[in-house]
Design a protein around this motif. Structure first.
Motif, short mmCIF file in Angstrom:
data_model
loop_
_atom_site.label_atom_id
_atom_site.label_comp_id
_atom_site.label_asym_id
_atom_site.label_seq_id
_atom_site.Cartn_x
_atom_site.Cartn_y
_atom_site.Cartn_z
N GLY A 1 0.91 -1.12 -0.15
CA GLY A 1 0.09 0.23 0.13
C GLY A 1 0.69 1.17 0.07
O GLY A 1 2.04 1.38 0.12
N GLY A 2 0.35 2.27 0.15
CA GLY A 2 0.86 3.67 -0.09
C GLY A 2 1.98 3.95 1.26
O GLY A 2 2.86 4.50 1.29
N THR A 3 1.26 3.49 2.27
CA THR A 3 1.91 3.78 3.69
C THR A 3 3.16 3.44 3.75
O THR A 3 4.17 4.25 4.27
CB THR A 3 0.82 3.30 5.05
OG1 THR A 3 -0.43 4.04 4.47
CG2 THR A 3 1.46 3.77 6.16
N PRO A 4 3.60 2.25 3.67
CA PRO A 4 4.84 1.75 3.91
C PRO A 4 6.10 2.06 2.79
O PRO A 4 7.32 2.06 2.98
CB PRO A 4 5.06 0.24 3.84
CG PRO A 4 3.45 -0.11 3.59
CD PRO A 4 2.73 1.02 3.14
N GLY B 1 -11.22 0.30 8.17
CA GLY B 1 -10.91 -0.33 9.37
C GLY B 1 -10.10 -1.67 8.81
O GLY B 1 -9.93 -2.52 9.86
N HIS B 2 -10.06 -1.81 7.68
CA HIS B 2 -9.33 -3.33 7.57
C HIS B 2 -7.92 -3.44 7.96
O HIS B 2 -7.19 -2.17 7.88
CB HIS B 2 -9.49 -3.80 6.04
CG HIS B 2 -8.64 -3.12 5.08
ND1 HIS B 2 -9.46 -3.13 3.58
CD2 HIS B 2 -7.52 -2.47 4.99
CE1 HIS B 2 -8.19 -2.64 3.09
NE2 HIS B 2 -7.48 -2.24 3.84
N ILE B 3 -7.39 -4.56 8.26
CA ILE B 3 -6.00 -4.69 8.55
C ILE B 3 -5.56 -5.90 7.62
O ILE B 3 -6.47 -7.01 7.59
CB ILE B 3 -5.52 -4.93 9.61
CG1 ILE B 3 -6.53 -6.06 10.57
CG2 ILE B 3 -5.38 -3.63 10.68
CD1 ILE B 3 -5.91 -6.14 12.16
N ASP C 1 -7.47 11.73 5.97
CA ASP C 1 -8.55 11.06 5.41
C ASP C 1 -8.53 9.70 6.43
O ASP C 1 -9.57 9.04 6.20
CB ASP C 1 -8.57 10.71 3.98
CG ASP C 1 -7.22 9.85 3.47
OD1 ASP C 1 -6.04 10.54 4.10
OD2 ASP C 1 -6.94 8.85 2.96
N LYS C 2 -7.57 9.47 7.03
CA LYS C 2 -7.87 8.37 8.08
C LYS C 2 -8.01 8.65 9.52
O LYS C 2 -8.02 7.81 10.43
CB LYS C 2 -6.43 7.57 7.97
CG LYS C 2 -6.01 6.98 6.49
CD LYS C 2 -6.19 5.57 6.58
CE LYS C 2 -6.03 5.18 4.87
NZ LYS C 2 -4.57 4.59 4.74
N ALA C 3 -8.30 9.92 9.64
CA ALA C 3 -8.40 10.53 11.06
C ALA C 3 -9.60 9.89 11.67
O ALA C 3 -9.36 9.35 12.90
CB ALA C 3 -8.23 11.95 11.23
#
Ligand code: PGA
Length: 242
Positions: free
Chosen positions: A37-40, A137-139, A201-203
């Motif tokens: 994903g984008g985060t890492p 909320g998925h992991i 957008d994730k707050a």
């Protein structure tokens, strides 16, 4: 739960990379759970830089990725195999025999899921699991549901997930409808979990996941039960925490 908030993306990525490097340095034959994903992306870039500067070797590390799309050719630019190769694996000294990603093209996906769980079990469980957080909320690809599945399984991707990931494809129709994902049981068995979330957008979902009720409607809320959870947030993702 240990929540740390950062003003800058660089500092957040550096902190996450340092936690991963610390794990490798203190655990002989560390087993890492990895995310896509984008985060890492920035975290992997930092790890590659640290490797090039001679700060760390991945030679004795084993990795297990959280998930892979079903039916996307392994060399498709958006497969998670391609993602991991281009962002991390091809730049470091991690032996390819020690990197594991579920095979989304397995002829028998159920069998593949069992094989993946057995490999994780044989490795002695995951020492450090890196996680991002989906808007719903998925992991991994454990989507909100009445019940969550413990081990690796085939999942129908939620519409929100396909919409969020459509940015990487030409049209949303190209986003695979299914994936193989590690289950929440396996994720929670990791000895340490590093959850990283970025962006305003994730707050809302950060607040629900970390301070809301523990419910399978928000799979990440189950992380509240983990005894060794570190959460790294940028200022905007932390914006709704009380
Ligand atoms: P992102 O995805 O890092 O691309 O926002 C996170 C996730 O869906 O788990």
């Amino acid at each position: 739960m240990n929540i740390i908030t950062f003003d800058s993306d660089d500092k957040l990525n550096e902190a996450a990379a340092n936690i991963i490097i610390g794990q490798i340095q203190t655990t002989p034959r560390a087993v890492l759970g990895l995310a896509t994903g984008g985060t890492p992306v920035g975290i992997y870039k930092q790890l590659v830089n640290d490797y090039r500067r001679g700060m760390i070797s991945f030679n004795n590390v084993t990795t297990f990725n959280l998930d892979e799309y079903v039916g996307l050719p392994i060399d498709h630019p958006e497969s998670y195999h391609s993602y991991m190769n281009s962002h991390l694996f091809e730049h470091i000294d991690l032996p390819s025999s020690q990197c594991h990603i579920p095979d989304g093209n397995a002829t028998d996906p159920e069998d593949e899921c069992r094989r993946y769980d057995q490999l994780i079990e044989l490795s002695g469980q995951i020492d450090l699991q890196l996680l991002g957080l989906g808007h719903n909320g998925h992991i991994g690809f454990n989507e909100p549901a009445h019940a969550l599945i413990r081990g690796t399984h085939v999942v129908d991707l939620a519409d929100e997930t396909r919409e969020a990931n459509a940015r990487y494809f030409t049209t949303i129709n190209e986003v695979p409808a299914q994936a193989l994902t590690m289950g929440v049981g396996t994720i929670l068995k990791a000895k340490k979990i590093l959850l990283v979330v970025k962006g305003a957008d994730k707050a809302d979902i950060v607040q629900r996941a970390l301070q809301g009720p523990i419910t399978t409607d928000c799979p990440a809320s189950l992380l509240q039960t983990h005894p060794n959870l570190i959460v790294l947030l940028d200022k905007t993702a932390a914006g709704k925490l009380s």
